[in-house]
Design a protein around this motif. Sequence first.
Motif, PDB file in Angstrom:
ATOM      1  N   VAL A 232     -26.981 -29.854  15.301  1.00  0.00           N
ATOM      2  CA  VAL A 232     -26.663 -30.460  16.593  1.00  0.00           C
ATOM      3  C   VAL A 232     -27.858 -30.474  17.534  1.00  0.00           C
ATOM      4  O   VAL A 232     -27.808 -31.107  18.585  1.00  0.00           O
ATOM      5  CB  VAL A 232     -25.475 -29.743  17.276  1.00  0.00           C
ATOM      6  N   HIS A 233     -28.938 -29.779  17.173  1.00  0.00           N
ATOM      7  CA  HIS A 233     -30.128 -29.771  18.028  1.00  0.00           C
ATOM      8  C   HIS A 233     -31.337 -29.362  17.202  1.00  0.00           C
ATOM      9  O   HIS A 233     -31.272 -28.413  16.425  1.00  0.00           O
ATOM     10  CB  HIS A 233     -29.946 -28.801  19.202  1.00  0.00           C
ATOM     11  N   VAL A 234     -32.424 -30.099  17.333  1.00  0.00           N
ATOM     12  CA  VAL A 234     -33.652 -29.808  16.592  1.00  0.00           C
ATOM     13  C   VAL A 234     -34.843 -29.840  17.527  1.00  0.00           C
ATOM     14  O   VAL A 234     -35.025 -30.805  18.282  1.00  0.00           O
ATOM     15  CB  VAL A 234     -33.872 -30.821  15.448  1.00  0.00           C
ATOM     16  N   VAL A 235     -35.627 -28.769  17.505  1.00  0.00           N
ATOM     17  CA  VAL A 235     -36.896 -28.719  18.228  1.00  0.00           C
ATOM     18  C   VAL A 235     -38.016 -28.216  17.314  1.00  0.00           C
ATOM     19  O   VAL A 235     -39.171 -28.575  17.468  1.00  0.00           O
ATOM     20  CB  VAL A 235     -36.793 -27.828  19.481  1.00  0.00           C
ATOM     21  N   ASN A 236     -37.656 -27.390  16.316  1.00  0.00           N
ATOM     22  CA  ASN A 236     -38.630 -26.841  15.371  1.00  0.00           C
ATOM     23  C   ASN A 236     -39.686 -25.979  16.047  1.00  0.00           C
ATOM     24  O   ASN A 236     -40.871 -26.046  15.729  1.00  0.00           O
ATOM     25  CB  ASN A 236     -39.302 -27.965  14.576  1.00  0.00           C
ATOM     26  N   VAL A 237     -39.258 -25.168  17.006  1.00  0.00           N
ATOM     27  CA  VAL A 237     -40.155 -24.241  17.689  1.00  0.00           C
ATOM     28  C   VAL A 237     -39.602 -22.827  17.549  1.00  0.00           C
ATOM     29  O   VAL A 237     -38.414 -22.588  17.792  1.00  0.00           O
ATOM     30  CB  VAL A 237     -40.299 -24.592  19.187  1.00  0.00           C
ATOM     31  N   GLY A 238     -40.454 -21.864  17.152  1.00  0.00           N
ATOM     32  CA  GLY A 238     -40.039 -20.468  17.089  1.00  0.00           C
ATOM     33  C   GLY A 238     -39.223 -20.136  15.852  1.00  0.00           C
ATOM     34  O   GLY A 238     -39.001 -20.961  14.973  1.00  0.00           O
ATOM     35  N   SER A 239     -38.788 -18.890  15.813  1.00  0.00           N
ATOM     36  CA  SER A 239     -37.984 -18.403  14.692  1.00  0.00           C
ATOM     37  C   SER A 239     -36.504 -18.598  14.975  1.00  0.00           C
ATOM     38  O   SER A 239     -36.089 -18.795  16.114  1.00  0.00           O
ATOM     39  CB  SER A 239     -38.262 -16.914  14.456  1.00  0.00           C
ATOM     40  N   VAL A 240     -35.707 -18.553  13.921  1.00  0.00           N
ATOM     41  CA  VAL A 240     -34.252 -18.648  14.061  1.00  0.00           C
ATOM     42  C   VAL A 240     -33.614 -17.519  13.274  1.00  0.00           C
ATOM     43  O   VAL A 240     -34.214 -16.963  12.353  1.00  0.00           O
ATOM     44  CB  VAL A 240     -33.699 -19.991  13.539  1.00  0.00           C
ATOM     45  N   PHE A 241     -32.407 -17.147  13.670  1.00  0.00           N
ATOM     46  CA  PHE A 241     -31.631 -16.247  12.832  1.00  0.00           C
ATOM     47  C   PHE A 241     -30.262 -16.864  12.609  1.00  0.00           C
ATOM     48  O   PHE A 241     -29.784 -17.662  13.414  1.00  0.00           O
ATOM     49  CB  PHE A 241     -31.525 -14.842  13.434  1.00  0.00           C
ATOM     50  N   GLY A 242     -29.654 -16.513  11.495  1.00  0.00           N
ATOM     51  CA  GLY A 242     -28.362 -17.104  11.181  1.00  0.00           C
ATOM     52  C   GLY A 242     -27.544 -16.187  10.299  1.00  0.00           C
ATOM     53  O   GLY A 242     -28.012 -15.135   9.850  1.00  0.00           O
ATOM     54  N   PHE A 243     -26.302 -16.599  10.053  1.00  0.00           N
ATOM     55  CA  PHE A 243     -25.365 -15.812   9.267  1.00  0.00           C
ATOM     56  C   PHE A 243     -24.813 -16.669   8.148  1.00  0.00           C
ATOM     57  O   PHE A 243     -24.367 -17.792   8.388  1.00  0.00           O
ATOM     58  CB  PHE A 243     -24.214 -15.310  10.141  1.00  0.00           C
ATOM     59  N   THR A 244     -24.845 -16.144   6.930  1.00  0.00           N
ATOM     60  CA  THR A 244     -24.200 -16.839   5.827  1.00  0.00           C
ATOM     61  C   THR A 244     -22.695 -16.672   5.967  1.00  0.00           C
ATOM     62  O   THR A 244     -22.219 -15.840   6.745  1.00  0.00           O
ATOM     63  CB  THR A 244     -24.661 -16.274   4.475  1.00  0.00           C
ATOM     64  N   ALA A 245     -21.935 -17.448   5.196  1.00  0.00           N
ATOM     65  CA  ALA A 245     -20.476 -17.416   5.325  1.00  0.00           C
ATOM     66  C   ALA A 245     -19.896 -16.055   4.983  1.00  0.00           C
ATOM     67  O   ALA A 245     -18.836 -15.684   5.481  1.00  0.00           O
ATOM     68  CB  ALA A 245     -19.849 -18.492   4.436  1.00  0.00           C
ATOM     69  N   ASP A 246     -20.595 -15.285   4.122  1.00  0.00           N
ATOM     70  CA  ASP A 246     -20.077 -13.967   3.761  1.00  0.00           C
ATOM     71  C   ASP A 246     -20.640 -12.857   4.641  1.00  0.00           C
ATOM     72  O   ASP A 246     -20.505 -11.677   4.327  1.00  0.00           O
ATOM     73  CB  ASP A 246     -20.348 -13.667   2.284  1.00  0.00           C
ATOM     74  N   TRP A 272     -39.787 -44.284   8.707  1.00  0.00           N
ATOM     75  CA  TRP A 272     -39.813 -43.809  10.093  1.00  0.00           C
ATOM     76  C   TRP A 272     -39.430 -42.336  10.122  1.00  0.00           C
ATOM     77  O   TRP A 272     -38.892 -41.800   9.169  1.00  0.00           O
ATOM     78  CB  TRP A 272     -38.853 -44.615  10.985  1.00  0.00           C
ATOM     79  N   TYR A 273     -39.725 -41.680  11.228  1.00  0.00           N
ATOM     80  CA  TYR A 273     -39.294 -40.292  11.402  1.00  0.00           C
ATOM     81  C   TYR A 273     -38.997 -40.059  12.877  1.00  0.00           C
ATOM     82  O   TYR A 273     -39.459 -40.799  13.755  1.00  0.00           O
ATOM     83  CB  TYR A 273     -40.366 -39.307  10.915  1.00  0.00           C
ATOM     84  N   ALA A 274     -38.199 -39.034  13.146  1.00  0.00           N
ATOM     85  CA  ALA A 274     -37.866 -38.655  14.525  1.00  0.00           C
ATOM     86  C   ALA A 274     -38.381 -37.247  14.778  1.00  0.00           C
ATOM     87  O   ALA A 274     -38.259 -36.371  13.906  1.00  0.00           O
ATOM     88  CB  ALA A 274     -36.365 -38.720  14.771  1.00  0.00           C
ATOM     89  N   TYR A 275     -38.934 -37.024  15.957  1.00  0.00           N
ATOM     90  CA  TYR A 275     -39.480 -35.704  16.286  1.00  0.00           C
ATOM     91  C   TYR A 275     -38.379 -34.714  16.648  1.00  0.00           C
ATOM     92  O   TYR A 275     -38.411 -33.559  16.263  1.00  0.00           O
ATOM     93  CB  TYR A 275     -40.471 -35.826  17.442  1.00  0.00           C
ATOM     94  N   GLY A 276     -37.380 -35.174  17.413  1.00  0.00           N
ATOM     95  CA  GLY A 276     -36.349 -34.264  17.904  1.00  0.00           C
ATOM     96  C   GLY A 276     -34.949 -34.824  17.722  1.00  0.00           C
ATOM     97  O   GLY A 276     -34.759 -35.991  17.360  1.00  0.00           O
ATOM     98  N   PHE A 277     -33.960 -33.959  17.986  1.00  0.00           N
ATOM     99  CA  PHE A 277     -32.560 -34.319  17.776  1.00  0.00           C
ATOM    100  C   PHE A 277     -31.762 -33.738  18.938  1.00  0.00           C
ATOM    101  O   PHE A 277     -31.712 -32.527  19.127  1.00  0.00           O
ATOM    102  CB  PHE A 277     -32.097 -33.719  16.442  1.00  0.00           C
ATOM    103  N   ASN A 278     -31.180 -34.618  19.754  1.00  0.00           N
ATOM    104  CA  ASN A 278     -30.414 -34.189  20.930  1.00  0.00           C
ATOM    105  C   ASN A 278     -31.235 -33.351  21.904  1.00  0.00           C
ATOM    106  O   ASN A 278     -30.741 -32.407  22.513  1.00  0.00           O
ATOM    107  CB  ASN A 278     -29.163 -33.399  20.506  1.00  0.00           C
ATOM    108  N   HIS A 279     -32.508 -33.703  22.057  1.00  0.00           N
ATOM    109  CA  HIS A 279     -33.395 -32.976  22.969  1.00  0.00           C
ATOM    110  C   HIS A 279     -33.993 -33.948  23.968  1.00  0.00           C
ATOM    111  O   HIS A 279     -34.155 -35.138  23.682  1.00  0.00           O
ATOM    112  CB  HIS A 279     -34.509 -32.272  22.187  1.00  0.00           C
TER     113      HIS A 279
END
Length: 296
Positions: A232-246, A272-279
Amino acid sequence: MTVVPMVMKRIVLIAVSLILVFTFTSQVCADTYYNGFLYTYQSNSYMMVPARGVFQSMGADVKWYGDTQTVEITKDSLKIALKIDSTNAIVNRKAKDMPVPAIIKDGSTFLPLRFLAELLGDNEVKWDGNTQTAAIPFNNGYIYVKAVDYSLDATSFTQKVDGVVVTGVRIPYNSPYKPAVVLANNQIGTTQSLYDMAKYYNADVAINGTFFSAYDGNPVPWNTIIKDGKVVHVVNVGSVFGFTADGRVKMDKLKISIAGGTNGSYSWPNNWYAYGFNHTPSANSVYIFTSELIME
């Protein structure tokens, strides 16, 4: 996996762009995951699984009759009737005994895994004693039920980090809490108080999940967000953390590429390419916008 940005900002209670909430509700993915628990009955231990969650994942119709404390499950030609605190079940109008009574815990009906295994066939349902997880096959996938400890609760703590006092929440790994990404007003680009968001989603624990402009400018988040398996949002800056389904935690750099083509070609001049998503767009860049974004 569900991904949210690293939390490295001061807590803002009056203007929130995104939070991470923890509730007792499991997330549904390609494989479905639910929480169960080990129950001791007459000196034996039994794995208990949530009747509504498991059977509805199989496409069954599950009805609850409060006046008689009865659960009725219907799937094609199969019809099951269970009564709370009773080991007696009716399967297609025939009596069948369960090794453990059906019970209610935290508002949900649980029944013994052994009973379900007998319905599906003893060789179909798998049990992993190391992870205390049952795997129930369905539609070329699995419905997983993991035994958790409902006595484990989340606890808050306060400590200093680089001279700054912070408040945190400690959630035991084997507790029944599950994380979910929540957007303010279910939209990107709006703000809502942390309290109101947690209350609306009936969360037991809530934390801020990303950087954003809280008090001036457009409150669009600054990091990549994946909600319910959807970007739902893309910037590609910094680290991310997430949780798997289990429930496993992952942290890493994440770069999402957005590219496409026209006339069936992905080579110049059709690519073509897009730099960002919903930003919020910057000059000389291509962005993609969906219904998740509100821009003032």
